[in-house]
Design a protein around this motif. Structure first.
Motif, short mmCIF file in Angstrom:
data_model
loop_
_atom_site.label_atom_id
_atom_site.label_comp_id
_atom_site.label_asym_id
_atom_site.label_seq_id
_atom_site.Cartn_x
_atom_site.Cartn_y
_atom_site.Cartn_z
N GLY A 1 0.82 -1.20 0.00
CA GLY A 1 0.00 0.00 0.00
C GLY A 1 0.85 1.25 0.00
N PHE A 2 0.31 2.31 0.56
CA PHE A 2 1.02 3.59 0.58
C PHE A 2 2.23 3.58 1.50
N ILE A 3 2.33 2.58 2.40
CA ILE A 3 3.46 2.54 3.33
C ILE A 3 4.58 1.65 2.81
N ASN A 4 4.50 1.22 1.56
CA ASN A 4 5.61 0.50 0.95
C ASN A 4 6.82 1.42 0.89
N GLU A 5 7.95 0.97 1.42
CA GLU A 5 9.08 1.87 1.61
C GLU A 5 9.77 2.25 0.30
N ASP A 6 9.78 1.36 -0.67
CA ASP A 6 10.32 1.74 -1.98
C ASP A 6 9.49 2.86 -2.60
N PHE A 7 8.18 2.76 -2.44
CA PHE A 7 7.28 3.78 -2.96
C PHE A 7 7.49 5.11 -2.24
N ILE A 8 7.63 5.07 -0.92
CA ILE A 8 7.82 6.30 -0.14
C ILE A 8 9.13 6.99 -0.52
N VAL A 9 10.20 6.21 -0.68
CA VAL A 9 11.49 6.77 -1.07
C VAL A 9 11.40 7.46 -2.42
N TRP A 10 10.70 6.84 -3.36
CA TRP A 10 10.58 7.43 -4.69
C TRP A 10 9.77 8.73 -4.66
N MET A 11 8.73 8.77 -3.83
CA MET A 11 7.85 9.93 -3.81
C MET A 11 8.52 11.17 -3.23
N ARG A 12 9.62 11.03 -2.51
CA ARG A 12 10.39 12.21 -2.06
C ARG A 12 11.27 12.65 -3.22
N THR A 13 10.83 13.68 -3.93
CA THR A 13 11.49 14.07 -5.18
C THR A 13 12.88 14.66 -4.92
N ALA A 14 13.77 14.46 -5.90
CA ALA A 14 15.15 14.93 -5.80
C ALA A 14 15.26 16.34 -6.37
N ALA A 15 16.24 17.08 -5.87
CA ALA A 15 16.42 18.47 -6.28
C ALA A 15 17.21 18.62 -7.57
N PHE A 16 18.02 17.61 -7.92
CA PHE A 16 18.88 17.71 -9.09
C PHE A 16 18.60 16.55 -10.05
N PRO A 17 18.92 16.73 -11.34
CA PRO A 17 18.62 15.67 -12.31
C PRO A 17 19.45 14.40 -12.14
N THR A 18 20.59 14.49 -11.48
CA THR A 18 21.38 13.31 -11.15
C THR A 18 21.27 13.07 -9.65
N PHE A 19 20.74 11.94 -9.28
CA PHE A 19 20.48 11.67 -7.86
C PHE A 19 20.54 10.17 -7.61
N LYS A 20 20.67 9.83 -6.35
CA LYS A 20 20.58 8.43 -5.95
C LYS A 20 19.62 8.31 -4.78
N LYS A 21 18.95 7.19 -4.72
CA LYS A 21 17.97 6.93 -3.67
C LYS A 21 18.28 5.59 -3.01
N LEU A 22 18.07 5.55 -1.70
CA LEU A 22 18.35 4.34 -0.94
C LEU A 22 17.37 3.24 -1.34
N HIS A 23 17.90 2.07 -1.66
CA HIS A 23 17.07 0.96 -2.14
C HIS A 23 17.04 -0.21 -1.14
#
Length: 311
Positions: A198-220
């Motif tokens: 659901g909405f508390i899926n952590e991969d989904f939550i991490v993705w929904m926090r948008t990055a400030a720059f066009p090159t970025f990395k997100k914790l997986h």
């Protein structure tokens, strides 16, 4: 009829200390030496912090201790204005899963069914499957245990994202459709952990926090330190088994996988250290410039005591 002088006099504020601005006040009067000292101290502080942060980021090791897996995207602009606004916060908080009005795109299907989660951010969610394999010997590979929990911010996990109040998520999301780019609905994102859906899926939550720059990395993922990996990733040969789902050719981008540890200052990003260093250098440059002007004016006053500058 009042005389003009009387009308003018009646428009004046009352003769009180407050309205006439006669209250006692402290007027800060700094000498040139105090201002220059403040600038030099600020510059030294920023330079020192910048150097410490840069050394800390450079000291991050790649295979020992608590290891974190990131996916990194190049050329993906999550900072576009309309992209950032394309979401429904009331939907993501579980208040009204059919509230799609604030989603500029990907609101409903062609037959009018509300999309859940709606919007461009959710529809473009990163969905590659990444498995790290450790080569024990020439013929045996074992899967490195990774945790999909504990990768989000606490405020996101427990405040900004909530599932609808229901024991059965499939019935809670009835009457909605999955985003067009998703292979399965929101309540089936994690088939191994029912509590991570659901909405508390952590991969989904991490993705929904948008990055400030066009090159970025997100914790997986983060390393589960059990069995062969209690001390971290042992020295040896590793390989990745990646299921390619997230296309990057359409926006002429690239993607990669990053394995890293963390320090007290965070990850391996050099941005914060460089920002402090540049700020300190600019502050010192301004300090030397002001000191030169101050000395020049002081010398001129010494030789020409009656010299005045008119503005």
């Amino acid at each position: 009829m009042e005389k003009p002088s009387q009308v003018w006099w009646s428009l004046l504020p009352d003769n009180t200390a407050l309205k006439q601005q006669r209250l006692p006040a402290y007027r800060l009067q700094l000498s040139a030496s105090k201002v220059l000292s403040g600038f030099f101290a600020t510059g030294a502080l920023c330079l020192g912090m910048g150097i410490i942060l840069l050394l800390s980021a450079k000291s991050i090791k790649e295979i020992e201790g608590n290891v974190y897996m990131y996916y990194k995207l190049y050329g993906f602009h999550q900072n576009l204005y309309h992209y950032i606004l394309s979401r429904s916060n009331s939907q993501l908080m579980g208040k009204n899963i059919k509230d799609v009005e604030r989603c500029d795109s990907f609101k409903k299907t062609h037959n009018g069914t509300p999309i859940c989660p709606c919007g461009a951010i959710a529809n473009s969610m990163f969905n590659d499957t990444i498995i790290l394999l450790y080569n024990i010997n020439s013929s045996i590979y074992i899967k490195v245990p990774m945790l999909s929990r504990g990768i989000t911010w606490w405020s996101d996990k427990f405040i900004k994202f909530q599932n609808p109040n229901s024991y059965d998520l499939s019935s809670a999301f009835a009457g909605t459709a999955k985003p067009p780019n998703w292979p399965k609905p929101i309540y089936e994102l994690d088939e191994k952990d029912s509590g991570n859906n659901g909405f508390i899926n952590e991969d989904f939550i991490v993705w929904m926090r948008t990055a400030a720059f066009p090159t970025f990395k997100k914790l997986h993922r983060q390393l589960n330190r059990v069995q062969h990996f209690t001390e971290g990733l042992p020295a040896g040969n590793y390989s990745f088994d990646i299921t390619y789902n997230f296309p990057v050719t359409r926006f002429r981008g690239e993607k990669s996988v990053v394995l890293s540890t963390l320090t007290w200052s965070g990850g391996s990003s050099l941005f914060l250290g460089l920002a402090y260093t540049v700020t300190g250098a600019v502050t010192w440059l301004a300090s030397f410039s002001m000191m030169a002007i101050h000395l020049m004016l002081a010398k001129r006053k010494m030789f020409f005591p009656n010299y005045k500058v008119k503005l």
